[in-house]
Design a protein around this motif. Structure first.
Motif, PDB file in Angstrom:
ATOM      1  N   GLU A  14       0.741  -1.208  -0.031  1.00 53.67           N
ATOM      2  CA  GLU A  14      -0.052   0.006  -0.010  1.00 53.67           C
ATOM      3  C   GLU A  14       0.912   1.376  -0.112  1.00 53.67           C
ATOM      4  OE1 GLU A  14      -4.026   1.056   2.380  1.00 53.67           O
ATOM      5  OE2 GLU A  14      -2.226   0.672   3.556  1.00 53.67           O
ATOM      6  N   SER A  15       0.778   2.073  -1.124  1.00 53.16           N
ATOM      7  CA  SER A  15       1.746   3.254  -1.107  1.00 53.16           C
ATOM      8  C   SER A  15       0.922   4.362  -0.594  1.00 53.16           C
ATOM      9  CB  SER A  15       2.371   3.318  -2.643  1.00 53.16           C
ATOM     10  OG  SER A  15       1.199   3.450  -3.532  1.00 53.16           O
ATOM     11  N   VAL A  16      -0.630   4.389  -0.631  1.00 51.30           N
ATOM     12  CA  VAL A  16      -1.344   5.552  -0.203  1.00 51.30           C
ATOM     13  C   VAL A  16      -2.226   4.999   1.076  1.00 51.30           C
ATOM     14  CG1 VAL A  16      -2.956   7.425  -0.984  1.00 51.30           C
ATOM     15  CG2 VAL A  16      -1.124   6.714  -2.435  1.00 51.30           C
ATOM     16  N   ARG A  17      -2.056   5.464   2.117  1.00 52.01           N
ATOM     17  CA  ARG A  17      -3.247   5.139   3.051  1.00 52.01           C
ATOM     18  C   ARG A  17      -3.803   6.439   3.501  1.00 52.01           C
ATOM     19  NH1 ARG A  17      -3.496   1.345   7.125  1.00 52.01           N
ATOM     20  NH2 ARG A  17      -4.260   2.091   9.071  1.00 52.01           N
ATOM     21  N   ILE A  18      -5.261   6.290   3.851  1.00 54.11           N
ATOM     22  CA  ILE A  18      -6.022   7.208   4.357  1.00 54.11           C
ATOM     23  C   ILE A  18      -6.606   6.745   5.647  1.00 54.11           C
ATOM     24  CG2 ILE A  18      -8.333   6.205   3.080  1.00 54.11           C
ATOM     25  CD1 ILE A  18      -9.080   9.441   3.146  1.00 54.11           C
ATOM     26  N   PHE A  94      -1.650   9.412   3.874  1.00 48.96           N
ATOM     27  CA  PHE A  94       0.056   9.256   3.981  1.00 48.96           C
ATOM     28  C   PHE A  94       0.048   8.438   2.464  1.00 48.96           C
ATOM     29  CE2 PHE A  94      -1.505   8.868   8.461  1.00 48.96           C
ATOM     30  CZ  PHE A  94      -0.492   9.560   9.117  1.00 48.96           C
ATOM     31  N   VAL A  95       1.334   9.564   2.135  1.00 49.41           N
ATOM     32  CA  VAL A  95       1.764   8.923   0.789  1.00 49.41           C
ATOM     33  C   VAL A  95       3.458   8.377   0.793  1.00 49.41           C
ATOM     34  CG1 VAL A  95       2.293   9.655  -1.589  1.00 49.41           C
ATOM     35  CG2 VAL A  95       0.400  10.556  -0.447  1.00 49.41           C
ATOM     36  N   GLU A 140     -14.200  12.060  -0.491  1.00 47.23           N
ATOM     37  CA  GLU A 140     -14.559  11.211  -1.456  1.00 47.23           C
ATOM     38  C   GLU A 140     -13.284   9.937  -1.392  1.00 47.23           C
ATOM     39  OE1 GLU A 140     -15.010  10.864  -6.553  1.00 47.23           O
ATOM     40  OE2 GLU A 140     -14.663  12.703  -5.333  1.00 47.23           O
ATOM     41  N   MET A 141     -12.281  10.281  -1.228  1.00 47.84           N
ATOM     42  CA  MET A 141     -11.045   9.351  -1.188  1.00 47.84           C
ATOM     43  C   MET A 141     -11.239   8.180  -0.196  1.00 47.84           C
ATOM     44  SD  MET A 141      -7.075  10.190  -0.958  1.00 47.84           S
ATOM     45  CE  MET A 141      -6.033   8.987  -1.373  1.00 47.84           C
ATOM     46  N   ILE A 150      -4.747   5.824  -5.810  1.00 49.35           N
ATOM     47  CA  ILE A 150      -3.239   6.760  -6.664  1.00 49.35           C
ATOM     48  C   ILE A 150      -3.908   7.593  -7.456  1.00 49.35           C
ATOM     49  CG2 ILE A 150      -1.579   6.077  -7.917  1.00 49.35           C
ATOM     50  CD1 ILE A 150      -1.286   4.553  -5.276  1.00 49.35           C
ATOM     51  N   ILE A 151      -5.154   7.587  -8.369  1.00 52.33           N
ATOM     52  CA  ILE A 151      -5.340   8.423  -9.075  1.00 52.33           C
ATOM     53  C   ILE A 151      -6.077   9.634  -8.237  1.00 52.33           C
ATOM     54  CG2 ILE A 151      -7.130   9.108 -10.738  1.00 52.33           C
ATOM     55  CD1 ILE A 151      -7.008   6.112 -11.513  1.00 52.33           C
ATOM     56  N   GLN A 152      -6.432   9.387  -7.146  1.00 47.44           N
ATOM     57  CA  GLN A 152      -7.198  10.426  -6.214  1.00 47.44           C
ATOM     58  C   GLN A 152      -6.101  11.466  -5.973  1.00 47.44           C
ATOM     59  OE1 GLN A 152     -10.343  11.610  -6.607  1.00 47.44           O
ATOM     60  NE2 GLN A 152     -11.142  12.076  -4.704  1.00 47.44           N
ATOM     61  N   ILE A 153      -5.145  10.724  -5.308  1.00 42.92           N
ATOM     62  CA  ILE A 153      -4.075  11.462  -4.668  1.00 42.92           C
ATOM     63  C   ILE A 153      -3.248  12.404  -5.625  1.00 42.92           C
ATOM     64  CG2 ILE A 153      -2.062   9.854  -4.746  1.00 42.92           C
ATOM     65  CD1 ILE A 153      -2.822  12.347  -1.916  1.00 42.92           C
TER      66      ILE A 153
END
Length: 302
Positions: A14-18, A94-95, A140-141, A150-153
């Motif tokens: 996971e490279s992007v975590r909300i 977190f990215v 929304e994310m 990924i697209i959203q970030i």
């Protein structure tokens, strides 16, 4: 206390975590992590320390914290009271920037994004219409999965990289590479001031906390915060005064005394120097913004 290398929990690959957090008060130790963080304050008030920047925070605020940037969001005293029913809530994205380094960030079209990430090492505060757009995109994310995140970030970062409503917080000369001893001393002094700013704090008291002579402490403090001790203390006190005035629970004279000022003229002068407004002007301005801020907070909380 000392700044901690904070490890962000994430699942494998996971490279992007909300992440949505709800607690009695925010994590109170100065810390840093390699991930880029976009933080939306949903609920609570307090004082933020980002690099060498000091400022108040409230519901609706959005900040961007660059890789390995020391920071702490310390809630107001009322959040630490045993019988407090207050909550501190936030949404953070977190990215893992390492996942983007050899592909997206290396593209010539990513020049603006590269500049944004460089500036984020000083900490960024998002304002105006950009703040509203980012809040909606992050809300929304929370419903997205996999590559959709990924697209959203990338949409969010692209928006930020072309916005004129992004304010850098720390000074150009800020150096995050403090050793452990320096970090521990600064953090201890921060904590002492936050716990006692409404009292008659003297320079000798702060120097004793750092276990230093007054002269050595003055040089040390200015070197590591880019501020004199007096400037730092006044910024903490006036930041707290702003929150009290916004809450409309105190008149100006009562607010001055509550924040450690026994001279109303000196309070008014410091307030104007730091905010560029008199206390009366500040109250009028922020009352007119209340409705818009409330609607933004509600949309973020979902």
């Amino acid at each position: 206390m000392k700044p901690l290398h904070f490890k962000i929990p994430k699942t494998s690959g996971e490279s992007v975590r909300i992440q949505y957090d709800e607690q009695r008060h925010f994590y109170e130790n100065l810390h840093f992590h390699p991930e880029l963080q976009i933080m939306v304050i949903c609920e609570s008030t307090g004082t933020r320390f980002i690099g060498d920047s000091i400022g108040s925070f409230k519901a609706g605020d959005i900040v961007v914290l660059g890789s390995n940037l020391p920071h702490v969001f310390r809630n107001d005293k009322k959040y630490y009271e045993p019988d407090s029913e207050l909550k501190a809530t936030n949404i953070s994205v977190f990215v893992d920037l390492a996942a983007f380094e050899n592909n997206i960030l290396s593209l010539p079209e990513a020049h603006a994004l590269q500049k944004l990430l460089l500036n984020s090492k000083r900490g960024l505060r998002i304002r105006g219409e950009t703040k509203r757009k980012v809040a909606a995109l992050i809300q929304e994310m929370r419903t997205l999965n996999g590559f959709e995140k990924i697209i959203q970030i990338l949409i969010i970062l692209n928006l930020l990289s072309h916005s004129h409503e992004v304010e850098m917080l720390s000074s150009v000369g800020f150096n995050a590479n403090l050793n452990e001893s320096d970090n521990r001393k600064i953090n201890d002094v921060f904590s002492y001031i936050m716990n006692n700013f409404s009292e008659d704090i003297k320079l000798t008291d702060a120097a004793n906390v750092a276990n230093m002579s007054v002269n050595a402490f003055c040089r040390y403090f200015k070197q590591h915060t880019q501020k004199t001790f007096s400037q730092f203390l006044n910024e903490i006190r006036i930041g707290h005064a702003c929150r009290l005035l916004i809450e409309d629970k105190w008149n100006i004279r009562e607010t001055a005394f509550e924040c450690g000022y026994d001279n109303i003229s000196y309070f008014n002068r410091q307030f104007k120097d730091i905010t560029n407004l008199t206390p009366t002007e500040f109250v009028k301005l922020h009352h007119t913004r209340f409705t818009n801020e409330f609607s933004l907070v509600e949309s973020v909380k979902g």
